[in-house]
Motif scaffolding. Structure first.
Motif, short mmCIF file in Angstrom:
data_model
loop_
_atom_site.label_atom_id
_atom_site.label_comp_id
_atom_site.label_asym_id
_atom_site.label_seq_id
_atom_site.Cartn_x
_atom_site.Cartn_y
_atom_site.Cartn_z
N ARG A 122 -3.58 6.38 2.30
CA ARG A 122 -3.15 5.98 3.62
C ARG A 122 -3.85 4.74 4.07
O ARG A 122 -3.78 3.77 4.57
N ALA A 123 -5.28 4.87 3.99
CA ALA A 123 -6.35 3.58 4.17
C ALA A 123 -5.98 2.69 3.47
O ALA A 123 -6.11 1.48 3.91
N GLN A 124 -5.83 2.68 2.04
CA GLN A 124 -5.48 1.75 1.29
C GLN A 124 -4.16 1.05 1.92
O GLN A 124 -4.26 -0.24 1.91
N ALA A 125 -3.32 1.78 2.08
CA ALA A 125 -1.98 0.88 2.53
C ALA A 125 -2.30 0.26 4.06
O ALA A 125 -1.71 -0.77 4.16
N LEU A 230 -0.07 -3.19 -3.54
CA LEU A 230 -0.19 -3.48 -2.32
C LEU A 230 -0.62 -4.84 -2.28
O LEU A 230 0.13 -5.65 -1.24
N ASP A 231 -1.45 -5.65 -2.98
CA ASP A 231 -2.07 -6.66 -2.88
C ASP A 231 -0.90 -7.64 -3.44
O ASP A 231 -0.83 -8.85 -2.74
N LEU A 232 -0.26 -7.53 -4.43
CA LEU A 232 0.61 -8.37 -5.03
C LEU A 232 2.35 -8.47 -4.73
O LEU A 232 2.97 -9.38 -4.88
N LEU A 233 2.56 -7.59 -3.78
CA LEU A 233 4.14 -7.21 -3.26
C LEU A 233 4.53 -8.49 -2.81
O LEU A 233 5.64 -9.02 -3.07
#
Length: 276
Positions: A122-125, A230-233
């Motif tokens: 969740r923190a990554q998100a 998450l970075d590339l979306l």
């Protein structure tokens, strides 16, 4: 020419957020640097190593690193491709309130005892949500402040963060393993191949990795891939192409893993972070 490019995403009396890119061309440790103020750094792309004296920390997307005011450090880039991190400063009184006392050093100066913690999914998100929404101009200051403080609280929480365990030697083994995995996120590694790269048996590696990081090796690699997603979306219209580039066996496998880890599908996350 400086290797760093810094984008100022948010600055309020409470929170400062910067997006920091590094070309990562220097393999050897840099000259000593020193942070002006204690802050948190969330790597989200690539990898680098921070050296504090004889101690080293591999900075990658499952970690939050603590940079203490006045503490000297050096940076090296053992893997090509550069890196990027979200750097977060929180007003000192508020950071003291958010941080569990066990994480802080004794004394008047605000400083963390540990070099890093492992953050949860969740923190990554939240790292991605804060960065994307500020970069795209979607989040207003109040929302961005709230998201950032939620991120910091979660990254420091005893139930949502994990401190490395075991001896220094075992921690070093795990750090070497991380460098192997981050060198090629799309590769479908076999356990024996990873163990051979770091020079230990497969059984020993799985046991040590679990002890140090608090999660299995295969799940750690999955988190690395999903963090890159998450970075590339925002850069992929075709999510099937993204899943293929990240080494997933199929788009359905990618979507299911993303949904299970972050609680929403890749398209739903992209909608909330980039297209509100």
């Amino acid at each position: 020419m400086s290797e760093l490019t810094v984008h100022h995403l948010l600055q309020t009396p409470t929170v400062t957020v910067r997006d920091v890119y590094c070309t990562g061309t220097c393999r050897a440790p840099s000259q000593e640097e020193c942070a002006d103020a204690t802050h948190l750094v969330f790597p989200y792309r690539g990898v680098y190593v921070r050296h504090v004296g004889e101690d080293l920390t591999v900075a990658e997307s499952s970690q939050v690193l603590f940079f203490n005011a006045g503490e000297r450090y050096r940076i090296s880039h053992p893997i090509e491709g550069g890196d990027a991190s979200l750097a977060v400063w929180v007003e000192e009184a508020m950071l003291r309130e958010l941080a569990p006392k066990a994480l802080l050093r004794d004394g008047d100066a605000l400083a963390f005892r540990l070099p890093r913690l492992r953050i949860d999914a969740r923190a990554q998100a939240l790292v991605a949500m804060v960065r994307h929404s500020l970069r795209e101009g979607i989040a207003e200051a109040l929302e961005a402040e709230s998201l950032t403080l939620t991120l910091v609280q979660r990254a420091l929480g005893p139930r949502t963060a994990h401190a490395a365990g075991a001896s220094l030697g075992r921690q070093r083994l795990v750090e070497r393993t991380k460098l192997v995995l981050t060198s090629d996120l799309s590769r479908r590694w076999k356990l024996a191949e990873i163990a051979a790269e770091v020079g230990v048996s497969a059984v020993y590696l799985t046991q040590v990795f679990q002890q140090v990081e608090g999660l299995p090796l295969y799940r750690y690699q999955l988190r690395l891939r999903l963090a890159r997603a998450l970075d590339l979306l925002g850069q992929y219209e075709d999510l099937s192409a993204l899943s293929q580039d990240l080494g997933f066996s199929s788009h359905s496998h990618f979507s299911a893993a993303f949904q299970q880890t972050y609680g929403r599908s890749p398209s739903e996350f992209r909608q909330s972070a980039l297209q509100r």
